[in-house]
Design an enzyme around this catalytic site. Structure first.
Site, PDB file in Angstrom:
ATOM      1  N   HIS A 141       4.913  10.737   2.143  1.00 55.61           N
ATOM      2  CA  HIS A 141       3.604  11.016   2.735  1.00 55.61           C
ATOM      3  C   HIS A 141       3.087  12.409   2.373  1.00 55.61           C
ATOM      4  CE1 HIS A 141       4.085   7.769   6.140  1.00 55.61           C
ATOM      5  NE2 HIS A 141       4.455   7.340   4.943  1.00 55.61           N
ATOM      6  N   GLU A 183       0.041  -1.282   5.689  1.00 53.69           N
ATOM      7  CA  GLU A 183       1.115  -0.795   6.562  1.00 53.69           C
ATOM      8  C   GLU A 183       0.906   0.655   6.936  1.00 53.69           C
ATOM      9  OE1 GLU A 183       5.093   1.053   7.497  1.00 53.69           O
ATOM     10  OE2 GLU A 183       3.649   1.525   5.926  1.00 53.69           O
ATOM     11  N   ASP A 243       0.825  -1.210   0.000  1.00 54.05           N
ATOM     12  CA  ASP A 243       0.000   0.000   0.000  1.00 54.05           C
ATOM     13  C   ASP A 243       0.857   1.256   0.000  1.00 54.05           C
ATOM     14  OD1 ASP A 243       0.806  -0.793   2.622  1.00 54.05           O
ATOM     15  OD2 ASP A 243      -0.607   0.634   3.489  1.00 54.05           O
TER      16      ASP A 243
END
Length: 485
Positions: free
Chosen positions: A458, A146, A79
Site C-alpha cells: 500500500h 477488495e 485490484d
C-alpha cells in the site's frame, strides 16, 4: 514492458505477473484485466463465468482418477492499491507498473508494485496452466474492489462456488499461515463549514508535510510509522497563536494506506509569517526526533501562494475543525489479550479533505471484535457531532474467526514441516482478508491464507522477496497435489 520478469523463477508465475503489471488495475477498473483473463481461459479450454458483481471464476476439471478429491478454490483479488508520491507522474488508469530487481527483491519505480494481490492471482493462473500437476477439481476465484470496499466479496454470489477447501493467496509473510483476521468499517465524516473573505492583511500560504514511508493501515499500524494527517493537524494546532485560518486541506488518498503526505492552505496574517516559519522549523526537528529510526525523513515547508483565494474558514470553524481532528482516534487502540503481539483494534485517519468549506474524512477502523469496530465508529460520531458534522459507516465487513482445529491447516503444517524442516507460524492478522466474508456466504469452507514475503504494501516502497516467491510456489503446488490424494 517488464520483459525481465520472465527470466525469474518460477517462470510461469512471473509471466502472469508481468501481464498484471502491464494492465492497469486500480480498484474499480479491473474490466480490461477480466477480459484478458477470459480470453486466456478460452485459449486453454478452461470454463469460466462471472457472478452479478463481475467477480471472475475459472474452472479446471480434476486430473483423471482424482475426481473424488475435495474441490480446491484458489482465491485472490484482481485490484491493487494505487499509490505514488505527489511529484511522480503516474496514471494508474493508463500506465503500466515499471518493475526492477535489487538485492533479491522486486520493486516498482516510485509506485505501488501490486504484488498485493497480483502474486496470488499469478500463482493461481500458473496452477491452472500446469498440466504436470496432479490435482482434484480446481476453481480460481478472482474478486473485484477488495482494496476499496471488499465489494467483490461482499456481493459474491451464493450457491456459485463448488469447492470445499479455500486457499486465500493474499498473505504477506514467509513462513506463516493465517487462520483469522480483523473485520473493519469505513467511518465517513462530512460537513459544510462557514467561510469568510480573506482580509488585506492575510497572505495565502501552503503548508506541506512530506517524506513519510506510508504503509498498510492494518499490518503496519503497530510499527510507529508517521501518519501525515495526524502530524499535519498537530502542526496546524501549533500555529493557532498566529491566527492561521484553513483555506483547504488534502491529506492521504486511500483509507487503507497510511498517508505519506498532507497539504494545507492557510490564510496567515503577514505580520506572523516569519514567526510561523520559525515555529515550523522547530516542529520539523521535533517530529524527526520523535520518528528517529522509523520515519525520520519527514519534512515541513511553508510557501507563499501567488493565486489569492476568495475565502477561508472562519476563525472559529477553523479552530473547531483542527481541534476535533487533533483528538480523533488514530493508530493502535488496543492489543489483543488472547493473541499476544496482535493488534485488536486500530484506526487509520486515511483521507482528509477540505475544499471551499466542504469537509470530508474517511477513516478505516479495524478490530478482531465487531463490537469494538462499532464502538470506535460511535466515538467518531460523538466527537464530530460536537462541531456539527455528520458521521456514517460504509463498507463494514466481518472478521474471520480462527479455527485451530482445521484439517486443511493440519495438512499445510505437515507439508511445511516436510518440505522446509519447520512448522509455519499459525497467525491471526490485523488486516482485512476476504475470508471472513466468504465464510459467511459459504460456511462449509475450510480456509487458510498464505503467500510470499511482501513488505511496504500500500506504499511506493512495496516489494517482494524473490526467494519467498519460489518457496510459496513450491508449497502451493505441493499442497494441491497432497489434497488430490
Amino acid at each position: 514492458m517488464n520483459d525481465h520478469l520472465e527470466t525469474l523463477s518460477p517462470p510461469s508465475l512471473w509471466r502472469h505477473f508481468r501481464t498484471l503489471c502491464n494492465i492497469p488495475r486500480p480498484s474499480g477498473r479491473e474490466a480490461e484485466l477480466v477480459d484478458v483473463l477470459e480470453r486466456w481461459a478460452d485459449a486453454r479450454g478452461l470454463a469460466h463465468d462471472r457472478d452479478g458483481f463481475g467477480n471472475l471464476r475459472l474452472c479446471k476439471a480434476a486430473t483423471p482418477g482424482h475426481e473424488r478429491a475435495p474441490g480446491v478454490i484458489l482465491q485472490g483479488h484482481l485490484d491493487m492499491v494505487a499509490q505514488t508520491n505527489a511529484d511522480h507522474p503516474h496514471d494508474f488508469t493508463r500506465d503500466p507498473i515499471v518493475t526492477y530487481v535489487a538485492d533479491g527483491w522486486l520493486h516498482a519505480d516510485q509506485t505501488t508494485l501490486g504484488a498485493d494481490n497480483g502474486l496470488g492471482v499469478a500463482a493461481a493462473l500458473a496452477i491452472l496452466e500446469d498440466d504436470t500437476l496432479v490435482h482434484g477439481p480446481l476453481e480460481a476465484l478472482f474478486t473485484l474492489e477488495e482494496e476499496t470496499s471488499m465489494g467483490g466479496a461482499q456481493q459474491l454470489a451464493e450457491d456459485w462456488l463448488e469447492g470445499s477447501l479455500l486457499l486465500n493467496l493474499d498473505s504477506e509473510d514467509r513462513g506463516e499461515v493465517y487462520i483469522g483476521c480483523a473485520g473493519g468499517a469505513d467511518v465517513v465524516v462530512e460537513a459544510q463549514w462557514p467561510t469568510v473573505a480573506l482580509t488585506d492583511s492575510e497572505q495565502p500560504m501552503r503548508l506541506a508535510l512530506r517524506g513519510l514511508s506510508g504503509g498498510h493501515s492494518g499490518i503496519d499500524i503497530h510499527k510507529g510509522l508517521g501518519n501525515a494527517n495526524r502530524l499535519l493537524v498537530r502542526v496546524l494546532r501549533a500555529l493557532e497563536p498566529y491566527a492561521a485560518r484553513l483555506i483547504d486541506y488534502h491529506g492521504g488518498t486511500l483509507r487503507n494506506a497510511l498517508p505519506r503526505e498532507a497539504f494545507a492552505g492557510l490564510a496567515l496574517p503577514s505580520q506572523h509569517i516569519e514567526a510561523a516559519r520559525v515555529r515550523i522549523t522547530a516542529l520539523e526537528a521535533t517530529l524527526r526526533a520523535e520518528l528517529a529510526g522509523i520515519d525520520e525523513d519527514v519534512t515541513l515547508g511553508l510557501e507563499r501562494v501567488e493565486e489569492r483565494p476568495a475565502e477561508a474558514l472562519s476563525e472559529q470553524a477553523s479552530r473547531a475543525l483542527i481541534a476535533a481532528l487533533h483528538v480523533a482516534p488514530c493508530g493502535v487502540e488496543r492489543m489483543s489479550a488472547e493473541l499476544p503481539g496482535v493488534v485488536e483494534t486500530s484506526n487509520n485517519l486515511g483521507v482528509v479533505s477540505l475544499e471551499k468549506g466542504r469537509f470530508y474524512l474517511c477513516a478505516l477502523v479495524r478490530s478482531l471484535r465487531d463490537s469494538a469496530t462499532q464502538d470506535m465508529a460511535d466515538r467518531f460520531a460523538a466527537l464530530f457531532s460536537l462541531i456539527g458534522a455528520q458521521t456514517h459507516i460504509e463498507h463494514a465487513y466481518p472478521g474471520w474467526t480462527p479455527n485451530p482445529a482445521s484439517p486443511l491447516l493440519a495438512r499445510f503444517c505437515h507439508l511445511h514441516q516436510q518440505r522446509l524442516g519447520v512448522e509455519p507460524g499459525v497467525k491471526v492478522i490485523h488486516a482485512g482478508l476476504e475470508c471472513g466474508i466468504l465464510g459467511g456466504k459459504y460456511p462449509q469452507l475450510d480456509m487458510i491464507s498464505f503467500g510470499p514475503q511482501i513488505r511496504g504494501a500500500h506504499s511506493p516502497d512495496e516489494r517482494v522477496e524473490l526467494a519467498s516467491v519460489e518457496e510459496f510456489w513450491m508449497l502451493l503446488r505441493g499442497l494441491i497435489e497432497d489434497l488430490a490424494d
